[in-house]
Structures are given as C-alpha cells and as structure tokens.
Design an enzyme around this catalytic site. Sequence first.
Site, PDB file in Angstrom:
ATOM      1  N   SER A   1       0.846  -1.197   0.000  1.00 28.57           N
ATOM      2  CA  SER A   1       0.000   0.000   0.000  1.00 28.57           C
ATOM      3  C   SER A   1       0.880   1.244   0.000  1.00 28.57           C
ATOM      4  O   SER A   1       2.110   1.155   0.060  1.00 28.57           O
ATOM      5  CB  SER A   1      -0.897  -0.004   1.239  1.00 28.57           C
ATOM      6  OG  SER A   1      -0.135   0.359   2.367  1.00 28.57           O
ATOM      7  N   LYS A   2       0.209   2.374  -0.038  1.00 33.10           N
ATOM      8  CA  LYS A   2       0.898   3.672  -0.051  1.00 33.10           C
ATOM      9  C   LYS A   2       1.871   3.823   1.103  1.00 33.10           C
ATOM     10  O   LYS A   2       2.788   4.618   1.052  1.00 33.10           O
ATOM     11  CB  LYS A   2      -0.143   4.791   0.084  1.00 33.10           C
ATOM     12  CG  LYS A   2      -0.834   5.114  -1.203  1.00 33.10           C
ATOM     13  CD  LYS A   2      -1.834   6.242  -0.969  1.00 33.10           C
ATOM     14  CE  LYS A   2      -2.643   6.491  -2.217  1.00 33.10           C
ATOM     15  NZ  LYS A   2      -3.779   7.356  -2.014  1.00 33.10           N
TER      16      LYS A   2
END
Length: 484
Positions: free
Chosen positions: A251-252
């Site tokens: 994820s980010k």
Amino acid sequence: MSEVRVRFAPSPTGYLHIGGVRTALYSWLWARRNQGTFIMRIEDTDRQRSTDESIQVVLESMRWLGLDWDEGPEVGGDHGPYVQSERLDIYAAYAEKLIESGHAYRCYATKEEIAAAREAHQKSGTKDGFRFQSPWRDRPEPPADPNARHVIRFRAPHEGVTSWVDEVKGKIEILNSTLQDSILLRPDGMPLYNFGCVVDDLTMEVTLVARGDDHMINTAPQIQLYEALGAAVPKFAHMPMVLAPNGEKLSKRHAAVGVLEYRDMGYLPDAVINYLARLGWSHGDQEIFTRQELIEKFSWDRVGTTAGRYDAKKFLHVQAEHLRMLSDEDIARGTVPFLARNDIDVAVDDPVLLKTIPYVKPRAETFIEVAEAVDYFFRNVEFDAKGKRKFLAPAYANNLRRLADVLEAVEPFAKEPLEHAVKAWLEENELSMKLVAQPARVALTGRTKSPGLFEVMEVLGKEKTLTRLRTGAEIAAAAPMHSD
Ligand code: GLU
C-alpha cells in the site's frame, strides 16, 4: 485476431495501483502474444469513487505504460458500452432471464430482517460464517405489492461442488454448501460485482479471466452464474498479490503504488513493465526484458504461486538498465520535461544537451537524475554549500584566475587541447592537479562530482568556462579563511 479475448476491469479509485497494472500487463501480454484482443472495461458501480477524473487516471496510466486496448473506452468496439454504469439494461435483461429460468428470485427481505437473522446466527454460537437464507427463495407467491423495494438474488445450488482448473493455481474445488444466494441486482438496478462481471465477461466473449487471487472467493459463484445462464465458462488465472517487503499487502504506506508516480519519478514505461512482469513471473534467470521479449516469452505456467515482494532497489536497477538501453536522443527527449520542471527550457535536439548525455548516462538511473546531472549547462551555477566552502576558498583563488588565463589561449576549445594546455601549465609551475581540479569543478558545475573536467569545459564552451572560473576566483578571494 485469434480466439484469445482478455480484459482488464479496474474499479477506478483515483490512482492505478501497480498490483492492478501487473494484472493488466499479464492479460495484455497474453493478448499480444496470441494476436488476441485486449479489452478495457471500467467497473464503476461504486458511484462515489468512480468519478470521471479517477477513470481518466486509469486511462492515462495505461496509455503512459503503452498498454493499449483494442476495445473499451475511447476506442469503442462491438461489445460495448465498456463502462458498467452504462450497461444497466443489459444486467436487467440477464437478471430477468435468470428469474424466468428459476435461477434467481426477487427477495423482499428488509434490512431489519437480515440484521435479525445475522444476530440470531451470532447467538447460536456456530463457527460457520453467516449466510442469509432468504425466505423468498422458496416462496411461490409475490408479496401484495410486487413492486415493493427488493433485490434480485441468485438461487445458488447448495449441493455438490464447483470446480475449475486455474491457469496459475491448478485445480480448485469449492463446496456449494458454503456459498450463498448472493444479490445480483440492487433495488436501484446496480449489479453487484459478481453479476456485473459475469454478464460483461459473457457478453464481451472473454475467453480467459486474469485477476488477483483476492478474487478467488468470487470465482465459484461466478461459475455457478455461467452455468445457470447455460453459457461456456471462461478460463481463469488468479495471480498472487504483490506484497510489501514485510509481507503485508502493498500500500501507499510502503511504496509509491500509483503508476503515474513512477512517470513523475523519471522512470520509463518499459522499465515499469519489466519490473512488474518479473514480480510473479519468470523466464530462467533473466531479469531484463524488452517489451517485445516479454510478449514473446510470457506464459501463464511460469506465473508463480507465491506472492512477489516489492523491492524498490531492484526496481531502480531495472529502471537504470532500461535507461542505458536508450539512444542519446531518446534520453534527451525523456529528460527535457524534467528540466522544464525546474524552469530550464531546452529543445529535445539541443546540441549541448545531446553532447552531455553520453557523460551522464553511465551513472544516472532515472530521467530526474539525468536532468540534475546536466542542469548546470543550462542555467547559472548553484553551489553545493560544502563544496563551495571547501574549494572556493582564498587559497585557490589565484589558481582559478590563472587557469582561466591559460584556457583563454586554447584553440580549439576542445577536451584534448584543453587538457594538454592545463597539464603543461601545471608542470611548468610545479603545481599539482589536486590544487586546481576540484576548485575548477566547483566553479564550473557547482558540485564536487561531475563528468571529466575537460569534457565539461568543452560542452560549456569558452565563454561560460572563463566566466565561471573567474567568478569562482572572485568568490574564493572574498571567502573567509578557514583551516580545512
Ligand atoms: N473491478 C474488479 C477489481 O478491480 C475486477 C476484478 C476482475 O478482474 O474480475 O478488482
């Protein structure tokens, strides 16, 4: 065109995740390898997230990557529309078909009834997951008002097994008793994912559905729907997720996951494609592939069954290798937008730019680095503070001034004659190169590292070289004395 019809069916969320790109890429490679058709379909049933803007980001990302689609938004095709929210009448027709054949029913259960059933299930203490058993499944009569708010549910078979042979995972079997009467259409006519996906893949004549293995729970319900519709079931290929280095879902928080971020970091589309292709697929030990090689070599049986872990260092290495595969002209073209970002306007065929590329190519890894490595040729010098303090110091002022005078007489102003003249001057005066080279480098480039000094001078040309050396000498003369 062959029989192969594959699709990429993103649900736009505002950016295109590199995990999604890998799914798209494998399908695209498979289509291109088989002279098949690559379809793009936008699954926008989540109306809140699917803004026009987020759809554009998907299309822009795919365009940047060069993953072109044969049917889909903007290009059209015989199986459109290619955006789910424009296909509601098609879903309605298929839902009716399933109702008529007894494979679906209208369910008038209210939210409260479902909540009560869920609570009763929890209280019963069973470990099985909750599956709503609608009283409308076996109720032959419609309610007093058949138009009352309702959903359409699938009458899922509860006996037996649903199985498929996955192109990546092998044979998978799911007990039908674990599946429920899932909702096909909401009261507002929006399809739920499984139904929309099946109707679309069916009507778009998709032959192979490739997606992340987080969708494997959906495959048996989808196969049941194909069977209920009397349609041929496509092949399925479920690939493991892309994980973060620590094993979590990428994820980010772990890395740049939006594909356009790589464009902005100065990566090449071919490098992104190469890295993502290898993240879950292999061909011997080969790491670096051109786009064409990937098309020639890609096959589902070499997609691994374990998840690939994102490795930023490896990604950058692949990027650097691809950068070095480019011609100087292509590097110049790719670098110009990054120079422009810093207000340096240079044409892609600028002779100075083209001259500098061979010197910076061996060390730079991205277009940003190329732009940084050449920027002092096009704008005033910006001094690295440490370099300036150390090398533009009073002790070097005189050498810089004299160096400028020596260079002024050199003709032609080219690397070899320059080097020759400087060496002769150093020898005559019993000066060491050390006392001249770094101060000159800082005066000319602002930094302590650069391509060869005489190469820099040649590219800068006489006028700029002399001006910068003399300015450097002035700065050095005016600098405070210090001991290092
Ligand atoms: N819209 C789904 C997603 O983005 C597509 C899944 C599929 O490929 O079937 O996850």
